[in-house]
Design a protein around this motif. Structure first.
Motif, PDB file in Angstrom:
ATOM      1  N   ALA A  91      22.955  35.746  -7.723  1.00 22.31           N
ATOM      2  CA  ALA A  91      22.450  37.121  -7.816  1.00 22.31           C
ATOM      3  C   ALA A  91      22.827  37.875  -6.553  1.00 22.31           C
ATOM      4  O   ALA A  91      23.061  37.274  -5.503  1.00 22.31           O
ATOM      5  N   THR A 114      25.977  45.472  -9.122  1.00 22.80           N
ATOM      6  CA  THR A 114      24.763  44.669  -9.206  1.00 22.80           C
ATOM      7  C   THR A 114      24.503  44.227 -10.642  1.00 22.80           C
ATOM      8  O   THR A 114      24.174  43.058 -10.902  1.00 22.80           O
ATOM      9  N   THR A 117      26.967  41.333 -11.798  1.00 22.30           N
ATOM     10  CA  THR A 117      26.629  39.992 -11.324  1.00 22.30           C
ATOM     11  C   THR A 117      25.314  39.492 -11.915  1.00 22.30           C
ATOM     12  O   THR A 117      25.222  38.350 -12.377  1.00 22.30           O
ATOM     13  N   ASN A 118      24.294  40.346 -11.913  1.00 24.59           N
ATOM     14  CA  ASN A 118      22.940  39.890 -12.228  1.00 24.59           C
ATOM     15  C   ASN A 118      22.612  39.877 -13.717  1.00 24.59           C
ATOM     16  O   ASN A 118      21.725  39.139 -14.144  1.00 24.59           O
ATOM     17  N   THR A 159      15.143  35.321 -12.641  1.00 22.08           N
ATOM     18  CA  THR A 159      14.798  36.740 -12.602  1.00 22.08           C
ATOM     19  C   THR A 159      14.081  37.037 -11.282  1.00 22.08           C
ATOM     20  O   THR A 159      14.164  36.277 -10.326  1.00 22.08           O
ATOM     21  N   TYR A 176      18.736  46.611  -8.259  1.00 27.55           N
ATOM     22  CA  TYR A 176      18.227  45.253  -8.427  1.00 27.55           C
ATOM     23  C   TYR A 176      17.143  45.196  -9.497  1.00 27.55           C
ATOM     24  O   TYR A 176      17.169  44.332 -10.383  1.00 27.55           O
ATOM     25  N   SER A 179      18.744  45.629 -12.895  1.00 25.10           N
ATOM     26  CA  SER A 179      19.542  44.473 -13.310  1.00 25.10           C
ATOM     27  C   SER A 179      18.659  43.334 -13.794  1.00 25.10           C
ATOM     28  O   SER A 179      18.981  42.643 -14.766  1.00 25.10           O
ATOM     29  N   LYS A 180      17.521  43.128 -13.131  1.00 26.67           N
ATOM     30  CA  LYS A 180      16.636  42.034 -13.531  1.00 26.67           C
ATOM     31  C   LYS A 180      15.828  42.399 -14.782  1.00 26.67           C
ATOM     32  O   LYS A 180      15.552  41.528 -15.619  1.00 26.67           O
TER      33      LYS A 180
END
Length: 263
Positions: A91, A114, A117-118, A159, A176, A179-180
């Protein structure tokens, strides 16, 4: 039952490396496939492989590149033919290394990097590795007696609590958090699709707590010592949860202490 096989994505450092170490240490018959962007530079992984001859395979995989994921899946299929566990652990907080504190800090490229990748990476991982999980032997988690409710494999997406929409009272960290939150939706979707199949794949999001890694390091001064976990403690907690998973728990997000996280 056949010996368990786990694949850890993002395994060269932090949580990913500790997942490899934990499984090799605590599941004496297990084989681990460790993936990372630069195996040649992963000295700790090479050392770990030396300590466990024949039980740790290291593959090159950049989660941002679909061709890498497809190629790694083909290699695993050729070598093992199945998987019992996939952990997506790599992450990024933001390309700058810092979460955005306001709209002024937001950039399209930062958000895209972001999310790639995540969120995109773990979903594409599921696309290529779920066929191998469907052939798994159910070597992780708990199997009920009823055959229709047994699972063949498990997907764990790492997560973060800040990805919970219900828990967000502070704002900030746009890329972030988004993304999560999106990763949690992907986990939920996967749990529905892969829960219809027979055999079934359990899919969960796990929050590791605030862990002493490169990602969280800029923010350690804001975290009390008892809430800043070593990678070893965090992975011990997360693998304790994995050991209890079954199809009844699929499609949910859990914190390191086993409590369910609100979406």
């Amino acid at each position: 039952m056949a010996a368990p096989i786990a694949l850890i994505q993002g395994a060269s450092r932090g949580l990913g490396f500790e997942f490899c170490r934990h499984i090799l240490k605590n599941k004496s018959l297990a084989t681990v496939v460790a993936t990372c962007r630069n195996p040649d530079g992963a000295a700790e992984l090479r050392s770990l492989a030396g300590q466990h001859p024949g039980r740790l395979t290291v593959l090159r995989l950049d989660v941002n590149h679909e061709e890498d994921i497809r190629g790694a899946a083909e290699r695993v299929k050729e070598s093992f033919g199945r998987l019992d566990l996939v952990v997506n652990s790599s992450a990024m907080l933001h390309p700058s290394g810092k979460g955005e504190t306001s709209l002024r800090d937001v950039s399209a490229q930062g958000i895209i990097s972001t999310l790639t990748t995540n969120t995109v990476g773990p979903l594409v991982m599921a696309k290529y590795f779920s066929p191998l999980l469907l052939k798994g032997s159910g070597g992780f988690g708990q199997q009920p007696a009823e055959k229709a409710k047994q699972h063949s494999g498990i997907i764990v997406n790492i997560t973060a609590k800040v990805g919970s929409i219900g828990d967000n009272g502070l704002g900030g960290w746009y890329s972030y958090r988004m993304s999560k939150a999106a990763l949690n939706m992907a986990t939920r979707n996967l749990s529905i699709e892969l829960g219809r199949s027979r055999p079934k794949v359990v899919c969960v999001s796990l929050h590791p707590g605030t862990v002493n890694t490169d990602l969280s390091r800029p923010y350690h001064r804001n975290v009390s010592k008892d809430k800043l976990f070593s990678t070893e403690h965090s992975v011990n907690c997360l693998m304790s949860i994995v050991d209890t998973l079954n199809i009844e728990k699929t499609g949910k997000a859990y914190s390191w202490d086993g409590t369910e996280l609100p979406w």
